[in-house]
Design a protein around this motif. Sequence first.
Motif, PDB file in Angstrom:
ATOM      1  N   PHE A 100      -8.856   4.295  -6.867  1.00 36.66           N
ATOM      2  CA  PHE A 100      -7.503   4.032  -6.385  1.00 36.66           C
ATOM      3  C   PHE A 100      -6.855   5.298  -5.834  1.00 36.66           C
ATOM      4  O   PHE A 100      -7.135   6.399  -6.288  1.00 36.66           O
ATOM      5  CB  PHE A 100      -6.629   3.471  -7.516  1.00 36.66           C
ATOM      6  CG  PHE A 100      -7.051   2.103  -7.969  1.00 36.66           C
ATOM      7  CD1 PHE A 100      -6.650   0.973  -7.284  1.00 36.66           C
ATOM      8  CD2 PHE A 100      -7.859   1.946  -9.076  1.00 36.66           C
ATOM      9  CE1 PHE A 100      -7.038  -0.286  -7.691  1.00 36.66           C
ATOM     10  CE2 PHE A 100      -8.257   0.696  -9.501  1.00 36.66           C
ATOM     11  CZ  PHE A 100      -7.841  -0.428  -8.805  1.00 36.66           C
ATOM     12  N   ASN A 101      -5.957   5.108  -4.873  1.00 37.12           N
ATOM     13  CA  ASN A 101      -5.187   6.200  -4.287  1.00 37.12           C
ATOM     14  C   ASN A 101      -3.922   6.379  -5.125  1.00 37.12           C
ATOM     15  O   ASN A 101      -3.008   5.557  -5.050  1.00 37.12           O
ATOM     16  CB  ASN A 101      -4.850   5.866  -2.826  1.00 37.12           C
ATOM     17  CG  ASN A 101      -4.006   6.925  -2.174  1.00 37.12           C
ATOM     18  OD1 ASN A 101      -3.638   7.927  -2.791  1.00 37.12           O
ATOM     19  ND2 ASN A 101      -3.677   6.711  -0.916  1.00 37.12           N
ATOM     20  N   GLU A 103      -1.563   8.291  -4.701  1.00 40.80           N
ATOM     21  CA  GLU A 103      -0.392   8.572  -3.863  1.00 40.80           C
ATOM     22  C   GLU A 103       0.333   7.283  -3.474  1.00 40.80           C
ATOM     23  O   GLU A 103       1.513   7.294  -3.163  1.00 40.80           O
ATOM     24  CB  GLU A 103      -0.829   9.299  -2.580  1.00 40.80           C
ATOM     25  CG  GLU A 103      -1.670  10.535  -2.813  1.00 40.80           C
ATOM     26  CD  GLU A 103      -0.840  11.715  -3.274  1.00 40.80           C
ATOM     27  OE1 GLU A 103       0.254  11.919  -2.736  1.00 40.80           O
ATOM     28  OE2 GLU A 103      -1.303  12.420  -4.191  1.00 40.80           O
ATOM     29  N   ASP A 104      -0.390   6.166  -3.475  1.00 39.01           N
ATOM     30  CA  ASP A 104       0.163   4.864  -3.104  1.00 39.01           C
ATOM     31  C   ASP A 104       0.702   4.185  -4.368  1.00 39.01           C
ATOM     32  O   ASP A 104      -0.025   3.974  -5.330  1.00 39.01           O
ATOM     33  CB  ASP A 104      -0.941   4.009  -2.459  1.00 39.01           C
ATOM     34  CG  ASP A 104      -0.459   2.645  -2.038  1.00 39.01           C
ATOM     35  OD1 ASP A 104      -0.086   1.860  -2.939  1.00 39.01           O
ATOM     36  OD2 ASP A 104      -0.474   2.356  -0.830  1.00 39.01           O
ATOM     37  N   GLU A 105       1.984   3.832  -4.347  1.00 40.40           N
ATOM     38  CA  GLU A 105       2.645   3.290  -5.527  1.00 40.40           C
ATOM     39  C   GLU A 105       1.983   1.999  -6.034  1.00 40.40           C
ATOM     40  O   GLU A 105       1.775   1.828  -7.244  1.00 40.40           O
ATOM     41  CB  GLU A 105       4.127   3.023  -5.203  1.00 40.40           C
ATOM     42  CG  GLU A 105       4.998   2.939  -6.423  1.00 40.40           C
ATOM     43  CD  GLU A 105       6.465   2.874  -6.055  1.00 40.40           C
ATOM     44  OE1 GLU A 105       7.120   1.939  -6.527  1.00 40.40           O
ATOM     45  OE2 GLU A 105       6.941   3.752  -5.305  1.00 40.40           O
ATOM     46  N   ASP A 106       1.621   1.098  -5.121  1.00 41.24           N
ATOM     47  CA  ASP A 106       0.971  -0.161  -5.521  1.00 41.24           C
ATOM     48  C   ASP A 106      -0.392   0.102  -6.144  1.00 41.24           C
ATOM     49  O   ASP A 106      -0.749  -0.492  -7.166  1.00 41.24           O
ATOM     50  CB  ASP A 106       0.816  -1.111  -4.328  1.00 41.24           C
ATOM     51  CG  ASP A 106       2.151  -1.688  -3.872  1.00 41.24           C
ATOM     52  OD1 ASP A 106       3.092  -1.734  -4.690  1.00 41.24           O
ATOM     53  OD2 ASP A 106       2.228  -2.109  -2.700  1.00 41.24           O
ATOM     54  N   GLN A 107      -1.176   0.978  -5.510  1.00 40.16           N
ATOM     55  CA  GLN A 107      -2.503   1.287  -6.045  1.00 40.16           C
ATOM     56  C   GLN A 107      -2.407   2.023  -7.379  1.00 40.16           C
ATOM     57  O   GLN A 107      -3.218   1.797  -8.278  1.00 40.16           O
ATOM     58  CB  GLN A 107      -3.313   2.101  -5.036  1.00 40.16           C
ATOM     59  CG  GLN A 107      -3.807   1.266  -3.884  1.00 40.16           C
ATOM     60  CD  GLN A 107      -4.922   1.945  -3.122  1.00 40.16           C
ATOM     61  OE1 GLN A 107      -5.673   2.760  -3.661  1.00 40.16           O
ATOM     62  NE2 GLN A 107      -5.043   1.596  -1.849  1.00 40.16           N
ATOM     63  N   LEU A 108      -1.418   2.879  -7.508  1.00 39.53           N
ATOM     64  CA  LEU A 108      -1.218   3.592  -8.762  1.00 39.53           C
ATOM     65  C   LEU A 108      -0.929   2.595  -9.891  1.00 39.53           C
ATOM     66  O   LEU A 108      -1.482   2.710 -10.990  1.00 39.53           O
ATOM     67  CB  LEU A 108      -0.079   4.606  -8.638  1.00 39.53           C
ATOM     68  CG  LEU A 108       0.236   5.427  -9.887  1.00 39.53           C
ATOM     69  CD1 LEU A 108      -0.971   6.259 -10.306  1.00 39.53           C
ATOM     70  CD2 LEU A 108       1.451   6.314  -9.642  1.00 39.53           C
TER      71      LEU A 108
END
Length: 124
Positions: A100-101, A103-108
């Motif tokens: 997961f990235n 930096e990306d809120e959804d992926q976090l």
Amino acid sequence: MTKFENAKEVESWVKEVNLTFISIYENNGFYHAEYMSLADKAQARVEYAGNGLVLFDGEEVDPLYAEAQLDRQYEQLDSVSAINSFSTKKEAIEWAKEHFNAEDEDQLEQMKDLIDEIRKARKH
């Protein structure tokens, strides 16, 4: 294909296909974690019947037939290719952190949910 020399080797193969690993898979855009064996992934029930025979989904069969059938069922499932299996929860958590990235809120958020699910997973 395995060449089974004796009943002990058949029993060993049955144990092997029923060993569980922490598995991560995606379903409807969400990742899940649970303990699964090769038999679970192929959606089959594999048990040792005694006398060198195997119970495959409740039917007593020759071990070579059971092995071929398990392979066939495993290959037919599209979802299986998307299942990642790990020996330890630590390895599964490391995979999640790398996958997961952050930096990306959804992926976090997905990563945190998956890590929580990995930690809660129990062998059955």
